[in-house]
Design a protein around this motif. Sequence first.
Motif, PDB file in Angstrom:
ATOM      1  N   ASP A  92       0.851  -1.193  -0.022  1.00 57.21           N
ATOM      2  CA  ASP A  92      -0.060  -0.060   0.034  1.00 57.21           C
ATOM      3  C   ASP A  92       0.789   1.211  -0.207  1.00 57.21           C
ATOM      4  O   ASP A  92       1.422   1.460   1.011  1.00 57.21           O
ATOM      5  N   ASP A 123       4.026   3.023   0.105  1.00 59.80           N
ATOM      6  CA  ASP A 123       5.424   2.762   0.491  1.00 59.80           C
ATOM      7  C   ASP A 123       5.436   1.930   1.775  1.00 59.80           C
ATOM      8  O   ASP A 123       6.548   1.591   2.346  1.00 59.80           O
ATOM      9  N   THR A 124       4.277   1.012   1.961  1.00 59.08           N
ATOM     10  CA  THR A 124       4.350   0.326   3.231  1.00 59.08           C
ATOM     11  C   THR A 124       3.975  -1.247   2.674  1.00 59.08           C
ATOM     12  O   THR A 124       2.999  -1.378   1.773  1.00 59.08           O
ATOM     13  N   SER A 145       3.549  -5.007   3.585  1.00 57.22           N
ATOM     14  CA  SER A 145       3.033  -6.032   4.706  1.00 57.22           C
ATOM     15  C   SER A 145       3.417  -7.524   4.223  1.00 57.22           C
ATOM     16  O   SER A 145       2.958  -7.804   3.167  1.00 57.22           O
ATOM     17  N   LEU A 194      11.023   2.793   2.137  1.00 56.97           N
ATOM     18  CA  LEU A 194       9.809   1.616   2.485  1.00 56.97           C
ATOM     19  C   LEU A 194       9.745   1.358   3.816  1.00 56.97           C
ATOM     20  O   LEU A 194      10.434   1.431   4.641  1.00 56.97           O
ATOM     21  N   THR A 195       8.229   1.266   4.273  1.00 54.94           N
ATOM     22  CA  THR A 195       8.278   0.633   5.631  1.00 54.94           C
ATOM     23  C   THR A 195       7.830  -0.734   5.610  1.00 54.94           C
ATOM     24  O   THR A 195       6.708  -1.173   4.806  1.00 54.94           O
ATOM     25  N   GLN A 228       6.043  -3.864   7.531  1.00 56.06           N
ATOM     26  CA  GLN A 228       5.278  -4.480   8.575  1.00 56.06           C
ATOM     27  C   GLN A 228       5.327  -5.932   8.532  1.00 56.06           C
ATOM     28  O   GLN A 228       4.746  -6.615   7.564  1.00 56.06           O
TER      29      GLN A 228
END
Length: 92
Positions: free
Chosen positions: A34, A36-37, A39, A66-67, A69
Amino acid sequence: MVHLLAALLLCLSQEEIQVDADFPGGNVIVDKIDGDTVSVHQDLRDTGTKWFYWQFRVRGAQGRRLTFQFTTTDAVGVLGPAMSLDGGDSWN
């Protein structure tokens, strides 16, 4: 008109982020991307325990922050992640 053209060029210049495990030893399942995230969770395959070792590849992220999760476990240990920026020749 100039602003519209600049926005269009910016959108076209950003590659789509790709995360995969399509190489020997790769083991990740991407839940969703989603913006720059990203999962993800470990692909435990046919094991009953959580692995300490896992790896995946990210493409199309040049110039982006980016992150990640991790959705099912605390996947990164106390020393942090190991990363290679040169195709696996060296690791940090």
